[in-house]
Design an enzyme around this catalytic site. Structure first.
Site, PDB file in Angstrom:
ATOM      1  N   GLU B 136       0.814  -1.206   0.000  1.00  0.00           N
ATOM      2  CA  GLU B 136       0.000   0.000   0.000  1.00  0.00           C
ATOM      3  C   GLU B 136       0.855   1.266   0.000  1.00  0.00           C
ATOM      4  OE1 GLU B 136      -3.126   0.379  -0.801  1.00  0.00           O
ATOM      5  OE2 GLU B 136      -4.021   0.896   1.130  1.00  0.00           O
ATOM      6  N   THR B 189      -5.861  10.212  -4.365  1.00  0.00           N
ATOM      7  CA  THR B 189      -5.820  10.035  -2.917  1.00  0.00           C
ATOM      8  C   THR B 189      -4.939  11.106  -2.283  1.00  0.00           C
ATOM      9  OG1 THR B 189      -6.047   7.668  -3.246  1.00  0.00           O
ATOM     10  CG2 THR B 189      -5.344   8.379  -1.074  1.00  0.00           C
TER      11      THR B 189
END
Lengths: 318, 318
Positions: B136, B189
């Site tokens: 991630e 994001t």
């Protein structure tokens, strides 16, 4: 509501409580078994609410019914139901004032439970909370529920929201004991609010709500380790603890002796700990008190199981 | 660890997930049944980790093994155990990228579950989390657990703390369905993090941790009303929702059609809702989609029960 006196007088015991429980600033509290106040509410021939007598307060609390937390709470109750006869109230303080143990909340909670019984219990305990909170408002300036909640309902109480009020009890491990050590210094609740910052860092807030979620899950699941890991306050404790001499040392001693967690009781100056049982409670209490002794600070101590019942009617006269 | 290949290849399905769940910014997430990615990890004759092929990404994802979330996660795993043989990886994207559904987390979670099985399951799912989070990190810049947690473990996941990692599943009402509507707009994001303020008001923070505690208690106690009352985000949603056209209207339509709660899926632009069952899920989904249609915004939709199992091995070749 068409209410009338069902009894001549009702005497209630209302327990002390520990608000915040480390990470749960303004949203959590638990009730102690002892200490607590006794409140007597008695029907009166006059149509006013009066404070008949106050004991155990060393002359500090107001006898003026518009200023005393117990009478204000009762007054709000009577106004709400439209009851026009009067009552007289006795307040027997059996715990220290301004200690962080929810002293005014106990008087307020005790008074509303008593008047409710005196009039035949028109309300549930939960319905009584707003009246008790109005009593708190006189003492602290705001209608908080983190002391009146536990004092009235018992156990661990969670306040999701105050407007609208959304409050509920949480299960917890039965063997849990509360330890409170009350150092003999005075801190005004007002001042402990003033020193808080209006803004906090988002990262700190995330840590805090992580801990709040952990503590709630730990209590419900009776997971002592999770409760322990979650009892960390990264927002309020670092600021308020500077007002309490020896705080870090007392807290450290509690954890070293097996406390599940420790923190400031409400806005202090009392320091509380949770322990897994009675023996560890006594050990933890000794250690905490001895740290205060070391710096020449006298203190009272309280040890009890968590109070599961909240305020209780202990005598009724017809 | 002295590990060797137990199989020739392992294929895993790893589900999409919804991080935050309204009030639980950075501490909560749940797994959807569908959509999800399929990841194949296969033993290789070379001693490197390579990306063999990627499908369904419209050519967007990096084939460089140092930059792809799946290969980085596998690399971290292999480095940790000191395994020197190589593997090749196939990534079959079956969900939209950059949608707020934890697409990179699904690939990362799927890859670590596959390599773990390929080497005879030396680790538990929980132990795999840090490797997935490292995957991630390549995609988002930070090792968050609110998507890899649910994608690997399934269900509702709570992250009390990331350092040290303290993560656990929460029970929830079995009939709960997740609805996700993904409007076809792109939000990075990175940008959704940048617009957040570093500081928040203490009063807002208290409301938020009240809701987090309420949501945790509501899920554990399977109290739909409490879940509903607690799914309120006073901190992040007011800021991020301005990036999503029609957000307020879509959310309002979900609640009007019987959603328990609704909010931004992760950092958006997808909007999620929780419903008490399948029928309400279909109704809520139609209403949400129609509000986006009204403003001319095309969208995909996903409806599923909450995924209770997390990523699953779906094929093993020896």
């Amino acid at each position: 509501m068409n209410l009338k006196f069902k009894h001549k007088e009702v005497r209630v015991f209302a327990p002390a409580s520990v608000a915040n429980v480390s990470c749960g600033f303004d949203v959590m509290g638990f009730a102690m078994g002892t200490p607590g106040d006794e409140i007597v509410v008695r029907r009166s021939d006059k149509n006013t609410v009066t404070i008949k007598s106050i004991t155990g307060d060393e002359g500090v609390l107001p006898h003026d019914a518009r200023k005393n937390t117990a009478s204000v709470a009762v007054q709000k109750f009577l106004e709400h139901v439209g009851f026009e006869s009067g009552v007289e109230i006795e307040v027997h303080k059996q715990m220290p004032l301004g200690s962080g143990l929810g002293s005014s909340a106990a008087s307020s909670a005790g008074a509303v439970l008593a008047i409710n019984r005196l009039l035949g219990e028109p309300f549930s305990r939960k319905e009584l909370l707003p009246f008790a909170a109005e009593g708190e408002r006189v003492a602290c300036g705001t209608a908080h529920y983190d002391n009146v909640g536990p004092s009235l309902l018992g156990g661990f109480v969670f306040i999701r929201s105050t407007e609208p009020l959304d409050i509920f009890g949480l299960p917890f491990p039965e063997s849990l004991h509360g330890v409170v050590v009350h150092p003999h210094i005075e801190i005004k609740t007002e001042d402990t609010r003033k020193i808080l910052r209006n803004d906090i860092q988002l990262g700190q807030a995330v840590k805090q709500w992580g801990n709040v979620g952990g503590l709630v899950a730990g209590l419900i699941n009776k997971d002592i380790d999770l409760i322990s890991r979650s009892m960390e306050d990264v927002v309020i404790e670092p600021i308020r603890s500077v007002l309490i001499p020896g705080y870090d040392s007392v807290k450290e001693s509690a954890l070293a002796e097996g406390a599940i967690g420790a923190g400031i009781a409400g806005s202090g100056p009392s320091i509380f700990a949770l322990t897994p049982g009675e023996e560890s409670a006594r050990r933890v209490c000794r250690a905490m008190k001895s740290r205060l002794d070391d710096i020449g600070l006298p203190s009272d101590e309280y040890i009890s199981q968590i109070n599961t019942k909240g305020a209780q009617v202990i005598d009724v006269k017809d």
